[in-house]
Structure formats: C-alpha cells, structure tokens
Design an enzyme around this catalytic site. Structure first.
Site, mmCIF file in Angstrom:
data_model
loop_
_atom_site.group_PDB
_atom_site.id
_atom_site.type_symbol
_atom_site.label_atom_id
_atom_site.label_comp_id
_atom_site.label_asym_id
_atom_site.label_seq_id
_atom_site.Cartn_x
_atom_site.Cartn_y
_atom_site.Cartn_z
ATOM 1 N N SER A 14 0.793 -1.225 0.045
ATOM 2 C CA SER A 14 -0.025 0.055 -0.030
ATOM 3 C C SER A 14 0.968 1.261 -0.010
ATOM 4 O O SER A 14 1.727 1.279 0.688
ATOM 5 C CB SER A 14 -0.815 0.004 1.218
ATOM 6 O OG SER A 14 -1.735 1.201 1.362
ATOM 7 N N GLY A 15 0.424 2.109 -0.761
ATOM 8 C CA GLY A 15 1.142 3.577 -0.863
ATOM 9 C C GLY A 15 2.386 3.115 -1.936
ATOM 10 O O GLY A 15 3.397 4.024 -1.878
ATOM 11 N N ALA A 16 2.956 2.289 -2.637
ATOM 12 C CA ALA A 16 4.147 2.075 -3.250
ATOM 13 C C ALA A 16 4.245 2.516 -4.580
ATOM 14 O O ALA A 16 5.053 3.161 -5.262
ATOM 15 C CB ALA A 16 4.416 0.544 -3.493
ATOM 16 N N LYS A 18 1.245 1.970 -7.219
ATOM 17 C CA LYS A 18 0.393 1.062 -8.203
ATOM 18 C C LYS A 18 -0.464 1.736 -9.062
ATOM 19 O O LYS A 18 -0.656 1.880 -9.866
ATOM 20 C CB LYS A 18 -0.111 -0.277 -7.412
ATOM 21 C CG LYS A 18 0.829 -1.159 -6.721
ATOM 22 C CD LYS A 18 0.135 -2.404 -6.089
ATOM 23 C CE LYS A 18 -0.879 -1.781 -4.962
ATOM 24 N NZ LYS A 18 -0.311 -0.927 -3.832
ATOM 25 N N SER A 86 -2.387 -7.521 -3.603
ATOM 26 C CA SER A 86 -2.051 -9.124 -3.703
ATOM 27 C C SER A 86 -1.042 -9.607 -3.324
ATOM 28 O O SER A 86 0.141 -10.122 -3.942
ATOM 29 C CB SER A 86 -2.179 -9.365 -5.389
ATOM 30 O OG SER A 86 -1.660 -8.336 -6.257
#
Length: 177
Positions: A14-16, A18, A86
C-alpha cells in the site's frame, strides 16, 4: 496504436505507487486508442468483492475474482490494468496461469517510504494495533521473484516507471506503437 488483450498486474505494498503508475499509463494508452480497463483493488473491494475480509482465504478469493474478470476482458482484446496489493505469490501465480497473457509489475518501494506517503494513515493505525492483518506490518507481502518489470518508485520518476512498462508491453507484442 495496435494492441491485443493482456492483464498487466501491478503488485506492491500500500502506497508503493500502483494506482499512480497504472492510471498515468492508462491515460496514455487510452489517448492512443487502446481499449483498456482498470481494476483497482480499493474500488473492486467496494463492489465486486464486497463482504470479503482480510484473512488469507478472503484475500486469495479477492484476487481470484479480480483474475476471473481480468481473464474475460483479456480474452476479448482488452488491456486490463490490475492495481492490487495481492500479497501472496501463490495466488498471483494461479491467476497468471489462468489468464495466460499476463505481465507482472512489481511496484517496489521500501516500507518506510510507503508509510511516509500514507495519506490515509493506514500504516499508523496498523502500528497502533487498530488494523489487524495489515500487509507489511503484521501480515506478509511476498515480493515477486521474477516480475516482468520492477518499478522502484523511491528511486525513479513516474515517467521512468511508465516507460519501463511501455517498453516491456511493446517487447512482448501486446502494444505496437
């Protein structure tokens, strides 16, 4: 721009980045005339997979359902961008095998950077114990071992990430500029 159906699976913490990468790239491809759909994990969870929790079983089922829809679209010539954490390798591989035309994009940023970017305060809440089973904090994220593309969003600009994905889709014959 000519294209053929493919599922491009953006995975990462989360927060990368995507959603940022997938939406920016989608705009470019749609402007070039590509049929493209985005299945964003947050939006899918409020519609297609509403009612599923965050146990490993529910997370796997969430990914299976996203994979099912992706497969239908892909086989009908649509480029599908899936933007979903995922976290488990095995289910990503299962979906890859089912879809066939599948390109995995590892959107990689260190946990500390993802926490810094977290505008919703989810990491802070997870560290405080308010959210249980949060990926990267008290639930694992299994990084891809051999993704087609790795975007290091802490080290590269958005445009670099977009170009890496475009180049790979072109190399694999999914898009023809």
């Amino acid at each position: 721009m000519e294209h053929r159906g493919v599922t491009v699976w953006f995975t990462g913490l989360s927060g990368a980045g995507k959603t940022t990468i997938s939406h920016a790239l989608a705009e470019r491809l749609k402007a070039a005339g590509c049929k493209l759909e985005i299945l964003d994990g947050d939006i899918v969870r409020t519609n297609l997979t509403k009612g599923l929790g965050f146990s490993k079983e529910d997370r796997d089922e969430n990914i299976r359902r996203i994979g099912f829809v992706s497969h239908l679209l892909t086989r009908n010539g649509v480029i599908v961008f899936v933007s979903a954490i995922s976290p488990y390798r095995e289910i990503r591989e299962e979906v890859r095998q089912r879809i066939g035309d599948f390109v995995e994009i590892f959107v990689n940023a260190p946990l500390e950077e993802c926490e810094r970017r977290d505008v919703k305060g989810l990491y802070q809440r997870a560290r405080a114990g308010e959210i249980k089973g949060f990926t990267g904090i008290d639930d694992p994220y299994e990084a891809p071992t051999n993704p087609e593309v790795e975007c290091r969003t802490d080290l590269e600009e958005l445009e670099e990430s977009i170009e890496k994905v475009m180049k790979k889709l072109t190399e694999l014959g999914y898009i023809t500029p």
